[in-house]
Design a protein around this motif. Sequence first.
Motif, mmCIF file in Angstrom:
data_model
loop_
_atom_site.group_PDB
_atom_site.id
_atom_site.type_symbol
_atom_site.label_atom_id
_atom_site.label_comp_id
_atom_site.label_asym_id
_atom_site.label_seq_id
_atom_site.Cartn_x
_atom_site.Cartn_y
_atom_site.Cartn_z
ATOM 1 N N ILE A 291 -15.644 -3.863 -64.406
ATOM 2 C CA ILE A 291 -15.145 -3.771 -63.033
ATOM 3 C C ILE A 291 -14.980 -5.139 -62.386
ATOM 4 C CG2 ILE A 291 -16.043 -1.441 -62.689
ATOM 5 C CD1 ILE A 291 -18.262 -2.753 -60.949
ATOM 6 N N PHE B 291 -12.537 -4.993 -55.882
ATOM 7 C CA PHE B 291 -13.896 -4.763 -55.382
ATOM 8 C C PHE B 291 -13.916 -3.882 -54.137
ATOM 9 C CE2 PHE B 291 -16.818 -8.279 -57.247
ATOM 10 C CZ PHE B 291 -16.473 -7.880 -58.527
ATOM 11 N N LEU C 161 -13.995 0.171 -55.751
ATOM 12 C CA LEU C 161 -14.754 0.325 -56.992
ATOM 13 C C LEU C 161 -14.891 1.780 -57.410
ATOM 14 C CD1 LEU C 161 -17.568 -2.376 -56.722
ATOM 15 C CD2 LEU C 161 -15.419 -2.459 -58.010
ATOM 16 N N VAL D 191 -20.789 -3.782 -65.548
ATOM 17 C CA VAL D 191 -20.978 -4.372 -64.229
ATOM 18 C C VAL D 191 -21.550 -5.773 -64.399
ATOM 19 C CG1 VAL D 191 -22.090 -4.138 -61.981
ATOM 20 C CG2 VAL D 191 -21.431 -2.081 -63.264
ATOM 21 N N LEU E 160 -22.443 2.399 -56.506
ATOM 22 C CA LEU E 160 -21.557 2.816 -57.589
ATOM 23 C C LEU E 160 -22.167 3.951 -58.401
ATOM 24 C CD1 LEU E 160 -18.827 2.197 -58.847
ATOM 25 C CD2 LEU E 160 -19.925 0.441 -60.249
ATOM 26 N N TYR F 69 -8.022 -2.979 -66.515
ATOM 27 C CA TYR F 69 -7.663 -2.892 -65.100
ATOM 28 C C TYR F 69 -6.396 -3.672 -64.753
ATOM 29 C CZ TYR F 69 -11.858 -0.279 -64.183
ATOM 30 O OH TYR F 69 -12.829 0.706 -64.175
#
Length: 218
Positions: free
Chosen positions: A9, A14, A17, A32, A53, A199
Motif C-alpha cells: 500500500i 494514502f 487506503l 504495510v 486498516l 497499484y
Amino acid sequence: MAVQISPSILSADFARLAEAAAAVPNADWLHVDVMDNHFVPNLTLGLPVVESLLRATSTPLDCHLMIEDPDRWAPAYAEAGAGSVTIHAEASKAPVRTLRQIRAAGARSGFALNPATPVEPYEDLLGEIDMLLLMTVEPGFGGQKFLDVVLPKIRRARALIDKHGGQVWLQVDGGVSDQTIERCAEAGADVFVAGNAVYGAEDPARAVDALRARAEKA
C-alpha cells in the motif's frame, strides 16, 4: 510452498487506503511499510493507521517495520492484529526476544535483510522466524529498480531454508514486477511484495493474478 502475492500500500493513495485494500480481494496479504524517517529516509504511517486498516479489510496485514527501534514497537503491531510482523536485522538489538514476542502475540514473525546484509550469519535464527524477507532495493522508497545483485542471495537463502526443513517463507520486496518476478521465483522466493506493479495498474486485481501466474510458471 505456494506462491503468495502481497501488494504494497506504499504505492496506493494514502487518502483511500480502505479502497486500495478492497481493490485486491485476491491478494494473500496487504504489505504495510512502516517507516520512521530514521532507519530509512522516509516517513509513512504507524500503528494508528494499521489499526484503522485492520477494521477496513479482512485481508491479513503484512507489516514491515523499517524503523529504528523495532524491539520496542513490533509486539504492538502483532497485538493489534497484524498477521505478520517483520523486523530488520540491521535495526534490532534483541532479535530473538522480539521475534518470540511477535509469535507470542499471535502473528507470524518476519526477519528482513537489506541488499548488502549477508544471510549466512543469521542461519541459526531460522528456527525463530516464519518468514525471511530479502530486500531487492535499498529500503525507504517505492518505485525503485530491482537489484539483480540480490538474486544469488535469494538462492543461498533458499538453500539454507531447505537445509532446515523448508518451513520458512522467503519473501522479496522491491522492484517486483512482471519483468522480475519470474527470476525471483526461479531463485527460490515464494512470497512477493509488489507496489507499483499492482497499484500502478489500471486493474490492480488483474495485476495480482498476472503476477501470481508468472511466479507459478517459474
